[in-house]
Enzyme design. Structure first.
Site, PDB file in Angstrom:
ATOM      1  N   ASP A 118     -10.475  10.554   8.720  1.00 56.05           N
ATOM      2  CA  ASP A 118     -10.111  10.058   7.392  1.00 56.05           C
ATOM      3  C   ASP A 118     -10.837   8.739   7.110  1.00 56.05           C
ATOM      4  O   ASP A 118     -10.234   7.787   6.624  1.00 56.05           O
ATOM      5  CB  ASP A 118      -8.592   9.896   7.306  1.00 56.05           C
ATOM      6  CG  ASP A 118      -8.085  10.011   5.870  1.00 56.05           C
ATOM      7  OD1 ASP A 118      -8.876  10.408   4.995  1.00 56.05           O
ATOM      8  OD2 ASP A 118      -6.913   9.685   5.630  1.00 56.05           O
ATOM      9  N   LYS A 174       4.657   0.190   8.168  1.00 56.31           N
ATOM     10  CA  LYS A 174       4.371   1.449   7.465  1.00 56.31           C
ATOM     11  C   LYS A 174       5.585   2.342   7.640  1.00 56.31           C
ATOM     12  O   LYS A 174       5.984   2.650   8.765  1.00 56.31           O
ATOM     13  CB  LYS A 174       3.126   2.081   8.091  1.00 56.31           C
ATOM     14  CG  LYS A 174       2.717   3.399   7.505  1.00 56.31           C
ATOM     15  CD  LYS A 174       1.320   3.749   7.982  1.00 56.31           C
ATOM     16  CE  LYS A 174       0.919   5.151   7.611  1.00 56.31           C
ATOM     17  NZ  LYS A 174      -0.476   5.419   7.893  1.00 56.31           N
ATOM     18  N   VAL A 183       3.458   1.062   2.737  1.00 59.72           N
ATOM     19  CA  VAL A 183       3.243  -0.036   3.672  1.00 59.72           C
ATOM     20  C   VAL A 183       3.727  -1.314   3.005  1.00 59.72           C
ATOM     21  O   VAL A 183       3.404  -1.572   1.836  1.00 59.72           O
ATOM     22  CB  VAL A 183       1.749  -0.141   4.052  1.00 59.72           C
ATOM     23  CG1 VAL A 183       1.515  -1.290   5.012  1.00 59.72           C
ATOM     24  CG2 VAL A 183       1.253   1.169   4.651  1.00 59.72           C
ATOM     25  N   GLY A 191       0.379   5.589   0.639  1.00 58.72           N
ATOM     26  CA  GLY A 191      -0.534   6.655   1.048  1.00 58.72           C
ATOM     27  C   GLY A 191       0.109   7.999   0.815  1.00 58.72           C
ATOM     28  O   GLY A 191       1.093   8.107   0.084  1.00 58.72           O
ATOM     29  N   SER A 232       1.870   9.858   2.662  1.00 54.33           N
ATOM     30  CA  SER A 232       3.219  10.103   3.156  1.00 54.33           C
ATOM     31  C   SER A 232       3.911   8.815   3.544  1.00 54.33           C
ATOM     32  O   SER A 232       4.927   8.846   4.233  1.00 54.33           O
ATOM     33  CB  SER A 232       3.135  11.002   4.385  1.00 54.33           C
ATOM     34  OG  SER A 232       2.229  10.428   5.293  1.00 54.33           O
ATOM     35  N   GLY A 255       0.828  -1.214   0.000  1.00 48.92           N
ATOM     36  CA  GLY A 255       0.000   0.000   0.000  1.00 48.92           C
ATOM     37  C   GLY A 255       0.852   1.249   0.000  1.00 48.92           C
ATOM     38  O   GLY A 255       1.983   1.255   0.486  1.00 48.92           O
TER      39      GLY A 255
HETATM   40  N1  LIG Z   1      -1.723  -3.082   8.364  1.00 49.11           N
HETATM   41  C1  LIG Z   1      -1.868  -3.111   7.043  1.00 49.11           C
HETATM   42  N2  LIG Z   1      -1.937  -4.270   6.383  1.00 49.11           N
HETATM   43  C2  LIG Z   1      -2.077  -4.276   5.042  1.00 49.11           C
HETATM   44  N3  LIG Z   1      -2.181  -3.197   4.278  1.00 49.11           N
HETATM   45  C3  LIG Z   1      -2.136  -2.006   4.887  1.00 49.11           C
HETATM   46  C4  LIG Z   1      -1.974  -1.899   6.280  1.00 49.11           C
HETATM   47  N4  LIG Z   1      -1.963  -0.594   6.607  1.00 49.11           N
HETATM   48  C5  LIG Z   1      -2.110   0.065   5.468  1.00 49.11           C
HETATM   49  N5  LIG Z   1      -2.216  -0.753   4.416  1.00 49.11           N
HETATM   50  C6  LIG Z   1      -2.388  -0.365   3.009  1.00 49.11           C
HETATM   51  O1  LIG Z   1      -1.552   0.731   2.741  1.00 49.11           O
HETATM   52  C7  LIG Z   1      -2.318   1.838   2.277  1.00 49.11           C
HETATM   53  C8  LIG Z   1      -1.719   3.125   2.794  1.00 49.11           C
HETATM   54  O2  LIG Z   1      -1.699   3.101   4.201  1.00 49.11           O
HETATM   55  P1  LIG Z   1      -2.174   4.332   5.079  1.00 49.11           P
HETATM   56  O3  LIG Z   1      -3.558   4.717   4.673  1.00 49.11           O
HETATM   57  O4  LIG Z   1      -1.987   4.004   6.501  1.00 49.11           O
HETATM   58  O5  LIG Z   1      -1.109   5.414   4.600  1.00 49.11           O
HETATM   59  P2  LIG Z   1      -1.261   6.979   4.609  1.00 49.11           P
HETATM   60  O6  LIG Z   1      -0.004   7.583   4.070  1.00 49.11           O
HETATM   61  O7  LIG Z   1      -1.654   7.404   5.975  1.00 49.11           O
HETATM   62  O8  LIG Z   1      -2.428   7.146   3.571  1.00 49.11           O
HETATM   63  P3  LIG Z   1      -3.628   8.159   3.459  1.00 49.11           P
HETATM   64  O9  LIG Z   1      -3.360   9.272   4.414  1.00 49.11           O
HETATM   65  O10 LIG Z   1      -3.583   8.522   2.035  1.00 49.11           O
HETATM   66  O11 LIG Z   1      -4.856   7.369   3.811  1.00 49.11           O
HETATM   67  C9  LIG Z   1      -3.725   1.567   2.773  1.00 49.11           C
HETATM   68  O12 LIG Z   1      -4.677   2.158   1.923  1.00 49.11           O
HETATM   69  C10 LIG Z   1      -3.797   0.075   2.762  1.00 49.11           C
HETATM   70  O13 LIG Z   1      -4.223  -0.370   1.508  1.00 49.11           O
END
Ligand SMILES: Nc1ncnc2c1ncn2[C@@H]1O[C@H](COP(=O)(O)OP(=O)(O)OP(=O)(O)O)[C@@H](O)[C@H]1O
Length: 681
Positions: free
Chosen positions: A141, A47, A32, A27, A29, A25
């Site tokens: 979010d 992450k 994952v 996101g 910033s 994944g």
């Molecule tokens: N524990 C996990 N297991 C599997 N996949 C995960 C996990 N945590 C996150 N992901 C995947 O990684 C992606 C990005 O993670 P996350 O949303 O935490 O990042 P972010 O940078 O905070 O993104 P945003 O702020 O755009 O939502 C998620 O949309 C999900 O698909």
């Protein structure tokens, strides 16, 4: 027993203890990855947050990730541990092998899930939300991309804590590269940044997420941010369409309608929503595992396939609109967020392309008149006869008071009579005309998820009932202290700064009743709205110091200020008789420009106030009569300077508006002439 074992497990701190496998994944910033925790021989998710990319204070992120560590609920994704490695923050979490609901939608259900599946997912999400709200936290979010599913069909709300940090950090507030939140899911009160918001903002996002799960995409997801903002603020809330969404039950439609009410106080709490009859059909985790996960490729493979697909589509430029927007979402998730207020940009954004955009599937229709020169092109937002308003009021569960909200949806400039209440709301009989020829870059619109604070009054509530809760809350209080400091730096004039998290723990219904007491005050720098949405809200009276200047503005603009103005204006009127309010009513461009100018003016006033305060402090610090007198003289002269500047700005503002009106008149004439020529030929 299992839980005890889990608790005893100690996840090692240090990158050397983890083997990173494939990326699962990405996101705003972070990326994952699936990983192996070597000493425990356990698959986890790691992450990795790029500190530089997130433009965020590492200590703040770290503190917030500790908060994620303290989360203890089966429906909220917790972190096992976190640590810093090479300017990155590593957050170790349980691996959610099913990935996010968004991934599953894209991979196998592009048109959305079955209602039973949706009810099961949403019930679990609500439990998680209820837990967070009970502890005084707002997720901020909620969306399909943040609903994660494990290999057993267990559902968890992810991206809590760290994302909250990103939203809250004053550093992020001060930087421009910080888009916050995704506007499709964003509640109108969060967009407006006028009266603040509270946990009910999550309920709005929850309603949007319900639509996303039902249709495979969020309402308005194909439009650029600016357009999403305008539509959300000006149109009736989206919802399930009674005709088009026949396969869904009435209770589903009503449940969504109760969440998507513009007045947050009318939205139910998570606890109350859990009692909604819609959730009676919810099934077990096993059911989710069977129906959604069986036959799906491994998460990493799915992600790769999706990436390849997006790249192919991009290369072929054949991307369907929804996916185009997905890319655009990703773009500003990556940090493209200072929305440029350059008129050309705005035009380009609002028209998506410079060609005619007319879609016939019931979506918003933008019609651009090709035969006109660019400067006089306009796009027309056609509104189909729509009935969502009446639908909502007809069908909304009276318990949830959903119908009340619709009264807030009215518009003077853009007449919005919604009939269809989906993402595909069509808007008829109304036009947004954008025809200004002024191409000089103006100030930037920066719409940020503001730093929230919870009203102090809420601290009188019931104390937390368990040690764990205390721990959880004190942690969050700690984390909010930095927010306060940052806020003060950002804007001293806003003196009501208080911690983000509620210190109280309320029952669901109490939470409902105390909505007003736990309202989060926002410090957003700007709001994108128009007088037509609600003129009273445009003047952010309660958010600004009750300065003399503001009264002058309110008077001049002939705007009903929500605050009484006990002091008469003493500033002589130096402006022409033109009323900008009237001007903006008839001029959509001015509607957008006007708040911008207001912002410049407000900033000026605030700076003036800060200077005066500083002068006073210097004066009182050295209490000689001479200094005091000097300070008084300086203050007077400063006041005069500020007044002059204020007058000058108001003159400029009025001048700009009158020029806009002239240009628009000219345009109208040109259009009339060109229409005549066309009819002759
Ligand atoms: N524990 C996990 N297991 C599997 N996949 C995960 C996990 N945590 C996150 N992901 C995947 O990684 C992606 C990005 O993670 P996350 O949303 O935490 O990042 P972010 O940078 O905070 O993104 P945003 O702020 O755009 O939502 C998620 O949309 C999900 O698909």
């Amino acid at each position: 027993m299992d839980k005890e074992k889990e608790e005893k497990k100690k996840y090692p701190i240090g990158a050397e203890y983890y083997t990173l496998y494939e990326e699962v994944g990405t996101g705003a910033s972070a990326t994952v990855s699936r990983a192996l925790c070597i000493p425990l021989n356990e698959i986890v998710a790691v992450k990795i947050m790029d500190f530089e990319r997130s433009n965020c204070n590492l200590n703040n992120i770290s503190r917030e990730s500790q908060l994620m560590f303290l989360v203890d609920h089966p429906n909220v994704l917790k972190s096992h541990c976190s640590f810093v490695c090479d300017h990155n923050l590593w957050v170790v979490m349980p691996y959610m092998a099913g990935g996010s609901c968004l991934h599953i939608l894209k991979a196998a259900h592009p048109d959305g899930f079955e209602e039973v599946v949706i009810a099961t997912i949403l019930r679990e999400v609500l439990k998680g939300l209820d837990y967070l709200h009970q502890h005084g936290h707002i997720h901020r979010d909620v969306k399909a991309g943040n609903i994660l599913i494990d290999s057993h069909g267990g559902i968890k709300l992810g991206d809590f804590g760290v994302s909250a940090c990103l939203f809250d950090s004053g550093d992020r507030q001060r930087t421009r590269n910080t888009f916050v939140g995704t506007p499709c899911w964003m509640a109108p009160e969060v967009m407006e940044q006028v009266h603040g918001y509270d946990f009910k903002a999550d309920i709005w996002s929850f309603g949007i997420t319900a639509l996303e799960l039902a249709h495979g995409h969020a309402p308005f997801s194909k439009y650029p941010p600016m357009k999403v903002l305008l539509i959300t603020l000006q149109n009736a809330p989206p919802g399930l369409d009674y005709e088009r969404d026949k396969k869904f039950s009435k209770s589903f439609k009503q449940m969504i309608a109760s969440c998507l009410v513009k007045d947050p106080s009318q939205r139910p709490s998570a606890k109350r929503l859990l009692r909604n009859p819609f959730f009676k059909q919810a099934r077990s985790n096993d059911y989710i595992a069977r129906t959604l996960l069986e036959g799906l490729p491994a998460l990493g493979d799915r992600l790769q396939a999706l990436k390849r697909h997006e790249e192919d589509m991009l290369a072929q430029k054949k991307m369907p609109n929804g996916e185009k927007e997905e890319i655009s979402q990703n773009e500003y998730n990556r940090g493209i967020s200072g929305w440029n207020f350059d008129l050309e940009d705005l035009k380009a954004q609002a028209s998506l392309d410079d060609d005619t955009i007319i879609e016939t599937d019931g979506d918003l229709h933008y019609k651009q008149l090709k035969h006109q020169p660019f400067s006089s092109r306009r796009f027309t937002l056609l509104q189909h006869q729509s009935s969502s308003a009446s639908q909502h009021s007809d069908t909304a569960d009276s318990d949830d008071n959903a119908h009340n909200s619709l009264s807030s949806v009215d518009s003077t400039t853009i007449t919005v009579k919604s009939e269809k209440s989906d993402d595909d709301v069509s808007v008829s009989g109304s036009t947004i005309e954008q025809s200004a020829t002024n191409t000089s870059p103006g100030p930037e619109i920066l719409v940020e998820k503001p730093v929230p604070e919870v009203n102090k009054r809420s601290s009188n509530g019931a104390p937390a009932s368990s040690n764990q809760r205390d721990k959880f809350q004190s942690q969050s209080q700690n984390s909010s202290s930095s927010v306060i400091t940052n806020l003060q730096i950002l804007d001293d004039a806003h003196a009501e700064t208080i911690p983000r998290s509620s210190k109280t723990s309320l029952s669901g219904d109490e939470v409902d009743e105390k909505t007003k007491n736990t309202v989060v005050r926002q410090k957003g720098r700007f709001k994108v709205t128009s007088e037509s949405a609600d003129m009273e809200k445009v003047v952010p009276g309660p958010m600004l110091p009750k300065s003399h200047s503001m009264q002058v503005i309110a008077q001049r603009l002939n705007i009903a200020s929500p605050l009484p103005s006990p002091l008469p204006s003493t500033t002589p009127s130096t402006t022409p008789s033109l009323s900008p309010y009237n001007a903006t009513q008839s001029n959509p461009l001015a509607q957008v420009l006007f708040p911008c100018l207001q912002y410049v003016l407000h900033t000026n006033i605030m700076q003036r106030d800060s200077l005066l305060t500083a002068m006073k402090q210097v004066g009182f610090g050295d209490c000689t009569g001479y200094t005091m007198m000097n300070a008084a003289v300086t203050e007077k002269s400063l006041l005069e300077v500020a007044h002059d500047r204020e007058k000058e700005l108001i003159r400029e503002m009025t001048d700009l508006l009158s020029r806009l009106i002239c240009v628009q008149d000219e345009l109208k004439k040109c259009k009339a002439e060109s229409a005549q020529v066309n009819s002759f030929s």
